[in-house]
Write an enzyme that holds these catalytic residues in place. Structure first.
Site, PDB file in Angstrom:
ATOM      1  N   ASP A  72     124.716  49.011  19.940  1.00  0.00           N
ATOM      2  CA  ASP A  72     124.830  50.126  18.771  1.00  0.00           C
ATOM      3  C   ASP A  72     123.620  50.425  18.089  1.00  0.00           C
ATOM      4  OD1 ASP A  72     124.855  48.056  17.110  1.00  0.00           O
ATOM      5  OD2 ASP A  72     126.875  47.700  17.268  1.00  0.00           O
ATOM      6  N   ASP A  74     122.035  50.997  14.315  1.00  0.00           N
ATOM      7  CA  ASP A  74     121.957  51.164  12.809  1.00  0.00           C
ATOM      8  C   ASP A  74     120.985  51.796  12.262  1.00  0.00           C
ATOM      9  OD1 ASP A  74     124.499  49.365  12.943  1.00  0.00           O
ATOM     10  OD2 ASP A  74     123.177  47.745  13.241  1.00  0.00           O
ATOM     11  N   ASP A 146     119.041  38.734   8.545  1.00  0.00           N
ATOM     12  CA  ASP A 146     119.257  37.294   8.786  1.00  0.00           C
ATOM     13  C   ASP A 146     117.948  36.729   9.647  1.00  0.00           C
ATOM     14  OD1 ASP A 146     120.008  39.109  11.014  1.00  0.00           O
ATOM     15  OD2 ASP A 146     121.713  38.148  11.276  1.00  0.00           O
TER      16      ASP A 146
END
Ligand code: ATP
Ligand code: MG
Length: 445
Positions: A72, A74, A146
């Site tokens: 996907d 982002d 992260d």
């Protein structure tokens, strides 16, 4: 004096240090326009036209650098969720803890996030972030991500990648490195531990020593996470296309045992009595690689089968017949699975149907096999039977019979169901109909 001493013993505040920004040009990253999704580029372009900054960010940039097709796309921007929503007619704001905007372009959905700010996130007593909707600069946003490989910002118009944390070098070295102090980052959000498991397993990255070190000690905090979020993350592991690599990471990274029953099942998958789990994961990994559909209910049925069998055996030992004992075992699992483990009802229903149909494969005589093949869930239940054959739990001959039966024409099917052997143990033997005592008159027939 005290200040001096404190400065010596206290580590520098992570958020304060100025980051070293690197801009990587096309000649070095080689990401071509056609590798990007049309929708992602369109969203970035529209945001630019409206005067905002916008970048493709996260896993997509990482995957493009690795030559993997992104799952996907982002986008990160300095426009607030409300501003993004105003620009795109087909969009909606979702989430509370982290507000994001889903922008729909044709069949694609692009997740648009606003740059997160540095230190204003609301934390609980354990340092867990409860809410983080304070906005900041791209640099601050990079700090809140992260892993270094996930903090790359790609501008498709300038064709440049901005990298604050040496992410591109870590990708090249196939290294998973957390941003900031590992223990504190896991305390802020323990799910990052499961992301480390999944990403290192999926990408075949080594988890850098300092990133790995606090995992055994911090993993216990995962128990306090909402069960639905854990379930989602476990699903991502199961359907990453590298489930077996991930389950090995669960063990090597030292994720403790009692966090979620599905994780426990995965951690023990390599024990001989749990072979059905590794077989199912191998199957799933292969299907995903071939772009074939996979069923959550089916995989859950396999992962939880050893546990169901324990209940099944328990009821049989207490004198119940195999079929009612199985029904009892399935019912025992139902509430725990749906309420305690966060498994949505639609997946759990498929799983239960697959389980319930298993003893019916023993009935090969008369009308029963014909009824079984006509069942909506027959195919999944048959695939599950084949899996049980591979573990040696069910004789090969039984699965072969069903393989032939389902593909046979009506005449052959009739012949097969007239002459089939009746299995012993788990067979739901046709009950002999207890006749009513014959009346005198009927006895004459
Ligand atoms: P995938 O290939 O599975 O999509 P991903 O890294 O893109 O992997 P997403 O869940 O799509 O994972 O998240 C998008 C980005 O958001 C990540 O790359 C990362 O920068 C950031 N992110 C996601 N979850 C967290 C988290 N728990 N803490 C910090 N940053 C996160
Ligand atoms: Mg992603």
């Amino acid at each position: 004096m005290l200040k001096k001493l404190l400065r010596k013993v206290m580590p520098a505040k992570a958020g304060k240090s100025k980051l070293h920004k690197t801009v990587i040009p096309f000649s070095q990253h080689g990401i071509r326009e056609d590798m990007l999704s049309f929708a992602a580029e369109k969203v970035v372009r529209r945001l630019h036209e409206q005067g905002y900054e916008a970048y493709v960010v996260g896993g997509a940039v990482r995957d493009l650098l690795l030559g993997v097709e992104p799952k996907d796309f982002d986008v990160a921007t300095n426009a607030t969720p409300e501003e993004v929503h105003k620009i795109f007619r087909r969009s909606r704001i979702i989430g509370r803890r982290f507000q994001i905007v889903h922008v729909m372009v044709g069949p694609e959905t692009i997740e648009v996030t606003t740059f997160r700010g540095g230190s204003n996130a609301l934390q609980n007593a354990h340092g867990r972030i409860m809410k983080d909707n304070t906005y900041g600069s791209m640099e601050e946003d990079a700090q809140r991500r992260d892993f270094t490989c996930n903090a790359l910002y790609y501008d498709p118009i300038r064709q440049e990648i901005t990298d604050f944390h040496n992410g591109a070098a870590d990708i090249a070295a196939r290294r998973l490195v957390i941003i900031g102090a590992a223990a504190a980052r896991y305390q802020e959000d323990p799910v990052r531990i499961l992301r480390a498991v999944r990403l290192s397993g999926k990408l075949g990255f080594d988890v850098e020593a300092q990133t790995a070190a606090p995992i055994p000690e911090c993993a216990g905090r995962l128990k306090h996470e909402p069960v639905a979020r854990l379930f989602d993350e476990i699903m991502k592991i199961l359907f990453s296309g590298h489930a077996r690599d991930c389950l090995r990471r669960l063990n090597t990274l030292g994720v403790s045992d009692d966090i979620h029953p599905l994780l426990t099942a995965l951690k023990t998958a390599e024990q001989p009595e749990n072979r059905i789990i590794t077989l199912a994961l191998k199957n799933t990994d292969e299907r995903l690689r071939q772009d074939k559909p996979v069923s959550v209910g089916f995989v859950l049925a396999a992962v939880l089968w050893p546990r169901l069998e324990q209940h099944w055996q328990h009821y049989r030992k207490h004198g119940m017949k195999p079929v009612p004992a199985l029904t009892e075992a399935v019912n025992t699992m139902r509430d725990t699975v749906e309420k305690g483990w966060g498994v949505p009802q639609r997946f759990s229903a498929t799983m239960r149907e697959i389980w319930q149909l298993q003893p019916q494969f023993d009935n090969r005589l008369g009308a029963r096999p014909h009824r079984l093949v006509a069942q909506a869930r027959f195919r999944a239940a048959y695939d599950f039977l084949v899996l049980r054959t591979q573990t040696g739990e069910v004789p090969q001959e039984l699965a072969d019979w069903w393989t032939r039966f389902q593909h046979a024409d009506d005449e052959t099917r009739n012949q097969m169901s007239n002459t089939a052997p009746q299995n012993g143990d788990s067979a739901d033997k046709p009950k002999r109909r207890r006749r009513k005592p014959r009346r005198k008159k009927a006895a004459a027939d």
